[in-house]
Design a protein around this motif. Structure first.
Motif, PDB file in Angstrom:
ATOM      1  N   TYR A 124      -5.080   8.949  -4.220  1.00 10.74           N
ATOM      2  CA  TYR A 124      -4.955   8.024  -3.441  1.00 10.74           C
ATOM      3  C   TYR A 124      -3.583   7.940  -2.610  1.00 10.74           C
ATOM      4  CZ  TYR A 124      -9.033   5.866  -5.215  1.00 10.74           C
ATOM      5  OH  TYR A 124     -10.562   5.315  -5.534  1.00 10.74           O
ATOM      6  N   PRO A 125      -3.502   7.302  -1.482  1.00  7.86           N
ATOM      7  CA  PRO A 125      -1.936   7.115  -1.052  1.00  7.86           C
ATOM      8  C   PRO A 125      -1.043   6.390  -1.805  1.00  7.86           C
ATOM      9  CG  PRO A 125      -3.591   5.979   0.242  1.00  7.86           C
ATOM     10  CD  PRO A 125      -4.332   6.719  -0.760  1.00  7.86           C
ATOM     11  N   VAL A 126       0.080   6.520  -1.451  1.00  3.44           N
ATOM     12  CA  VAL A 126       1.138   5.900  -2.273  1.00  3.44           C
ATOM     13  C   VAL A 126       1.889   4.716  -1.075  1.00  3.44           C
ATOM     14  CG1 VAL A 126       3.134   5.856  -3.504  1.00  3.44           C
ATOM     15  CG2 VAL A 126       1.425   7.417  -3.944  1.00  3.44           C
ATOM     16  N   LEU A 127       2.085   3.525  -1.275  1.00  3.57           N
ATOM     17  CA  LEU A 127       3.042   2.654  -0.514  1.00  3.57           C
ATOM     18  C   LEU A 127       4.281   2.693  -0.767  1.00  3.57           C
ATOM     19  CD1 LEU A 127       0.148  -0.182   0.042  1.00  3.57           C
ATOM     20  CD2 LEU A 127       0.952   1.112   1.815  1.00  3.57           C
ATOM     21  N   ASP A 128       5.253   2.520  -0.002  1.00  5.76           N
ATOM     22  CA  ASP A 128       6.425   2.255   0.176  1.00  5.76           C
ATOM     23  C   ASP A 128       6.784   0.605  -0.101  1.00  5.76           C
ATOM     24  OD1 ASP A 128       7.066   4.856   0.281  1.00  5.76           O
ATOM     25  OD2 ASP A 128       7.256   4.729   2.758  1.00  5.76           O
ATOM     26  N   GLU A 129       7.987   0.412  -0.477  1.00  5.08           N
ATOM     27  CA  GLU A 129       8.408  -1.131  -0.721  1.00  5.08           C
ATOM     28  C   GLU A 129       8.228  -1.657   0.615  1.00  5.08           C
ATOM     29  OE1 GLU A 129      12.137  -1.321  -2.284  1.00  5.08           O
ATOM     30  OE2 GLU A 129      11.702  -0.949  -4.353  1.00  5.08           O
ATOM     31  N   PRO A 130       7.665  -3.199   0.728  1.00  5.45           N
ATOM     32  CA  PRO A 130       7.648  -3.964  -0.244  1.00  5.45           C
ATOM     33  C   PRO A 130       6.507  -4.173  -1.056  1.00  5.45           C
ATOM     34  CG  PRO A 130       7.619  -5.079   1.663  1.00  5.45           C
ATOM     35  CD  PRO A 130       7.752  -3.799   2.060  1.00  5.45           C
ATOM     36  N   PHE A 131       5.486  -3.008  -0.451  1.00  7.39           N
ATOM     37  CA  PHE A 131       3.887  -3.251  -0.990  1.00  7.39           C
ATOM     38  C   PHE A 131       3.495  -1.995  -1.859  1.00  7.39           C
ATOM     39  CE2 PHE A 131       4.231  -5.056   3.500  1.00  7.39           C
ATOM     40  CZ  PHE A 131       3.888  -6.332   3.160  1.00  7.39           C
ATOM     41  N   ASP A 132       4.425  -1.619  -2.607  1.00 13.01           N
ATOM     42  CA  ASP A 132       4.292  -0.611  -3.379  1.00 13.01           C
ATOM     43  C   ASP A 132       3.469  -0.772  -4.521  1.00 13.01           C
ATOM     44  OD1 ASP A 132       6.776  -2.179  -3.767  1.00 13.01           O
ATOM     45  OD2 ASP A 132       7.294  -0.627  -5.433  1.00 13.01           O
ATOM     46  N   SER A 133       3.443  -2.225  -4.837  1.00 15.34           N
ATOM     47  CA  SER A 133       2.585  -2.554  -6.063  1.00 15.34           C
ATOM     48  C   SER A 133       1.048  -2.731  -5.517  1.00 15.34           C
ATOM     49  CB  SER A 133       3.304  -3.850  -6.805  1.00 15.34           C
ATOM     50  OG  SER A 133       3.168  -4.953  -5.919  1.00 15.34           O
ATOM     51  N   VAL A 134       0.747  -2.981  -4.482  1.00 13.99           N
ATOM     52  CA  VAL A 134      -0.386  -3.441  -4.006  1.00 13.99           C
ATOM     53  C   VAL A 134      -1.458  -2.369  -4.530  1.00 13.99           C
ATOM     54  CG1 VAL A 134      -2.106  -3.443  -2.192  1.00 13.99           C
ATOM     55  CG2 VAL A 134       0.329  -4.695  -2.191  1.00 13.99           C
ATOM     56  N   LEU A 135      -1.245  -1.342  -4.466  1.00 14.50           N
ATOM     57  CA  LEU A 135      -2.420  -0.280  -5.108  1.00 14.50           C
ATOM     58  C   LEU A 135      -2.046   0.131  -6.337  1.00 14.50           C
ATOM     59  CD1 LEU A 135      -2.486   2.216  -1.814  1.00 14.50           C
ATOM     60  CD2 LEU A 135      -3.762   0.088  -2.302  1.00 14.50           C
ATOM     61  N   ARG A 136      -1.675  -0.654  -7.261  1.00 10.54           N
ATOM     62  CA  ARG A 136      -1.380  -0.272  -8.625  1.00 10.54           C
ATOM     63  C   ARG A 136      -2.639  -0.147  -9.274  1.00 10.54           C
ATOM     64  NH1 ARG A 136       1.797  -4.493 -10.534  1.00 10.54           N
ATOM     65  NH2 ARG A 136       3.544  -3.232  -9.899  1.00 10.54           N
ATOM     66  N   ALA A 137      -3.918  -0.923  -9.073  1.00  8.68           N
ATOM     67  CA  ALA A 137      -5.231  -0.556  -9.707  1.00  8.68           C
ATOM     68  C   ALA A 137      -5.525   0.809  -9.361  1.00  8.68           C
ATOM     69  CB  ALA A 137      -6.152  -1.625  -9.222  1.00  8.68           C
ATOM     70  N   LEU A 138      -5.199   1.438  -8.235  1.00  9.53           N
ATOM     71  CA  LEU A 138      -5.892   2.754  -7.865  1.00  9.53           C
ATOM     72  C   LEU A 138      -4.733   3.838  -8.407  1.00  9.53           C
ATOM     73  CD1 LEU A 138      -6.923   2.177  -4.188  1.00  9.53           C
ATOM     74  CD2 LEU A 138      -8.510   1.874  -6.228  1.00  9.53           C
ATOM     75  N   ALA A 139      -3.661   3.444  -8.576  1.00 12.74           N
ATOM     76  CA  ALA A 139      -2.640   4.459  -9.065  1.00 12.74           C
ATOM     77  C   ALA A 139      -2.794   4.698 -10.462  1.00 12.74           C
ATOM     78  CB  ALA A 139      -1.235   3.622  -8.884  1.00 12.74           C
ATOM     79  N   GLU A 140      -3.402   3.631 -11.062  1.00 11.35           N
ATOM     80  CA  GLU A 140      -3.705   3.816 -12.606  1.00 11.35           C
ATOM     81  C   GLU A 140      -5.107   4.335 -12.950  1.00 11.35           C
ATOM     82  OE1 GLU A 140      -2.935   0.097 -14.086  1.00 11.35           O
ATOM     83  OE2 GLU A 140      -0.860   0.147 -13.724  1.00 11.35           O
ATOM     84  N   VAL A 141      -6.008   5.069 -11.996  1.00 11.42           N
ATOM     85  CA  VAL A 141      -7.349   5.290 -12.332  1.00 11.42           C
ATOM     86  C   VAL A 141      -7.141   6.782 -13.308  1.00 11.42           C
ATOM     87  CG1 VAL A 141      -8.387   4.263 -10.296  1.00 11.42           C
ATOM     88  CG2 VAL A 141      -7.523   6.879 -10.188  1.00 11.42           C
ATOM     89  N   ASP A 142      -8.304   6.919 -13.894  1.00  9.20           N
ATOM     90  CA  ASP A 142      -8.280   8.145 -14.772  1.00  9.20           C
ATOM     91  C   ASP A 142      -8.527   9.292 -13.727  1.00  9.20           C
ATOM     92  OD1 ASP A 142      -9.242  10.304 -15.986  1.00  9.20           O
ATOM     93  OD2 ASP A 142     -10.780   8.982 -17.420  1.00  9.20           O
ATOM     94  N   PRO A 143      -7.626  10.372 -14.107  1.00  5.26           N
ATOM     95  CA  PRO A 143      -7.618  11.581 -12.987  1.00  5.26           C
ATOM     96  C   PRO A 143      -8.716  12.164 -12.964  1.00  5.26           C
ATOM     97  CG  PRO A 143      -5.457  11.537 -14.437  1.00  5.26           C
ATOM     98  CD  PRO A 143      -6.537  10.374 -14.962  1.00  5.26           C
ATOM     99  N   ASP A 144      -9.576  12.152 -13.807  1.00  6.26           N
ATOM    100  CA  ASP A 144     -10.893  12.798 -13.897  1.00  6.26           C
ATOM    101  C   ASP A 144     -11.601  12.108 -12.751  1.00  6.26           C
ATOM    102  OD1 ASP A 144     -10.259  14.612 -15.874  1.00  6.26           O
ATOM    103  OD2 ASP A 144     -11.097  13.521 -17.530  1.00  6.26           O
ATOM    104  N   ASP A 145     -11.619  10.894 -12.563  1.00  7.14           N
ATOM    105  CA  ASP A 145     -12.456  10.169 -11.274  1.00  7.14           C
ATOM    106  C   ASP A 145     -12.159  10.864 -10.282  1.00  7.14           C
ATOM    107  OD1 ASP A 145     -13.353   8.592 -13.428  1.00  7.14           O
ATOM    108  OD2 ASP A 145     -12.415   6.477 -12.670  1.00  7.14           O
TER     109      ASP A 145
END
Length: 481
Positions: free
Chosen positions: A276-297
């Protein structure tokens, strides 16, 4: 984010230049038409079909612009032979359709419904007898209502993988190409984030799990189709919109980047790059749900693909600040809680939906895909492209839709020129273009107010009338060398 180079727009005399366009099409370039089950089939209570989330959504007052539903639609369930004959007479190479998941698996699990299998057996036999290559989409938005929670529920991804395996076993010997999921971005953004499509409960950032679960379902479906040993190629279709900031202000650039990620990259990057892409500030927390997915997914999502489908309709111009209910893009209260809004493209003519007609941005889309994904980008099909206009049958029994001719010519030329030697997207292996749509249909929340078809449908009598654009494309295809 892309601003295309200036190019000459298609002239308005393409209706007289069909042969010229036909001769310009590369050898082997596939030209087809596209439809979706819920939008054309009807037969909502026939053959053991189950209820979809869209059946439920359309029954709610105020959800559909004209108060209509798709219980009959274009009655393709009964008139498929007539419709395939129209595609054959057009001269199209391929036909992209979708399987209605609730018709085949009414509860979203278990054995396939024999009556549903029989319908698609007959449809495929008709296509093959007509010499038309079938491109089948497994999911085009009609989630079985019995799958509670829909794509917010991780289990739906597993159910979809199971469905894909059964479909591969049933039809894998007759389908030329498989699309796993159509436009997961639209399902996520319109359905789960804004609530203007089914299931209609605006979640905003809480919609992100529906994006991940659709992509996980895609990966499981690819594995399932390969396990079923299907003979056709396998891919996915994403809708892409090149994004530009509305001004040179820093905040406009920042939110344009956010919109690009939300609309384009979170649906393409995991499939093509495995992350998944990564966002810079000030929206870096928006994709937290995707940043925390299981790597196997992500390993499951990142399956090798035979092709990548691109649906292109319009570019997006993004400005900082929320939308409001009175603005052109203020279609839902949820928009007032976003940090951006869309600005119009006043320099371009528009379709019936108010979408800018800007074929140069299709070139920009192909360029952006090449530059962003490089060797990770498989061969590409434009799996949808088309426009709605206020088409009417005149006193002579004709539908004079010259604007659609100009639209299609401009976009096909833009795509072919972009990927030619020395073109702006040179290096992209573009295999074909599918016109949306063969038939006028039920256009989701717009009901029957928007007509995209090459063929006019009178929804009262079900009479089919080929439009001028149909006759024109017929001449284009006949002129190919």
């Amino acid at each position: 984010m892309t601003t295309p180079n200036n190019r000459r727009s298609a002239s308005n005399d393409w209706q007289h230049r069909a042969a010229e366009l036909g001769e310009r099409l590369p050898s082997g370039f596939v030209v087809g038409t596209a439809t979706a089950a819920f939008q054309i089939e009807g037969g909502a209570r026939e053959g053991g079909r189950g209820e979809s989330v869209w059946d439920w959504f359309t029954a709610q007052p105020g959800r559909i612009v004209d108060g209509s539903n798709a219980s009959v639609a274009a009655d393709h369930y009964h008139r498929y032979a007539e419709d395939i004959a129209l595609a054959r007479d057009l001269g199209s190479d391929a036909y992209r359709f979708s399987f209605a998941w609730p018709r085949l698996q009414p509860d979203g699990r278990g054995a396939l419904n024999r009556n549903g299998v029989g319908f698609y057996d007959r449809l495929l036999d008709e296509l093959l007898a007509a010499g038309i290559r079938p491109m089948a989409t497994l999911f085009h938005w009609d989630t079985p209502l019995a799958l509670r929670g829909g794509w917010l529920n991780r289990d739906t991804a597993q159910r979809f993988g199971d469905f894909a395996f059964l479909m591969g076993e049933a039809f894998g010997d007759r389908i030329d190409a498989w699309v796993t999921i159509n436009e997961p971005a639209t399902v996520t953004l319109n359905g789960y984030a804004l609530g203007i499509h089914a299931p209609g409960e605006p979640q905003l950032w809480g919609a992100l799990p529906s994006a991940h679960h659709q992509l996980l379902g895609h990966g499981l479906a690819v594995q399932a189709l390969r396990a079923a040993d299907v003979r056709g190629q396998i891919g996915i279709t994403n809708v892409h919109s090149p994004v530009q900031p509305a001004s040179d202000r820093e905040m406009d650039a920042v939110v344009a980047g956010l919109f690009d990620v939300l609309h384009n990259r979170i649906f393409a990057d995991p499939v093509l790059l495995g992350r998944y892409p990564v966002l810079d500030e000030p929206f870096d927390s928006v994709l937290r749900a995707l940043a925390e997915v299981d790597p196997d997914d992500l390993v499951t999502i990142h399956q090798p693909l035979d092709f990548y489908g691109v649906n292109y309709y319009l570019p997006s111009r993004v400005a900082a600040g929320s939308g409001d209910a009175s603005s052109p893009d203020g279609r839902a209260e949820a928009l007032t809680r976003l940090p951006f809004h869309l600005e119009p493209f006043g320099e371009h003519p528009v379709t019936g939906f108010g979408w800018p007609i800007a074929p140069e941005y299709l070139s920009a889309t192909l360029t952006e895909l090449r530059d962003r994904y490089g060797d990770a980008l498989p061969p590409v099909f434009i799996t949808e492209g088309g426009a709605s206009f206020a088409d009417v049958v005149d006193e002579y029994g004709e539908v004079d839709d010259l604007a659609r001719i100009d639209y299609l010519a401009g976009h096909i030329v833009a795509a072919v020129d972009a990927v030619s030697a020395g073109g702006v997207a040179d290096g992209v292996d573009l295999r074909g273009y599918f016109v949306w749509s063969l038939l006028d249909n039920f256009e989701w929340a717009a009901g029957y107010t928007q007509r995209f078809g090459l063929v006019h449908v009178d929804f009262q009598t079900q009479k089919r009338t080929p439009k001028q654009s149909y006759r024109w494309l017929q001449r284009v295809l006949a002129a190919r060398s």
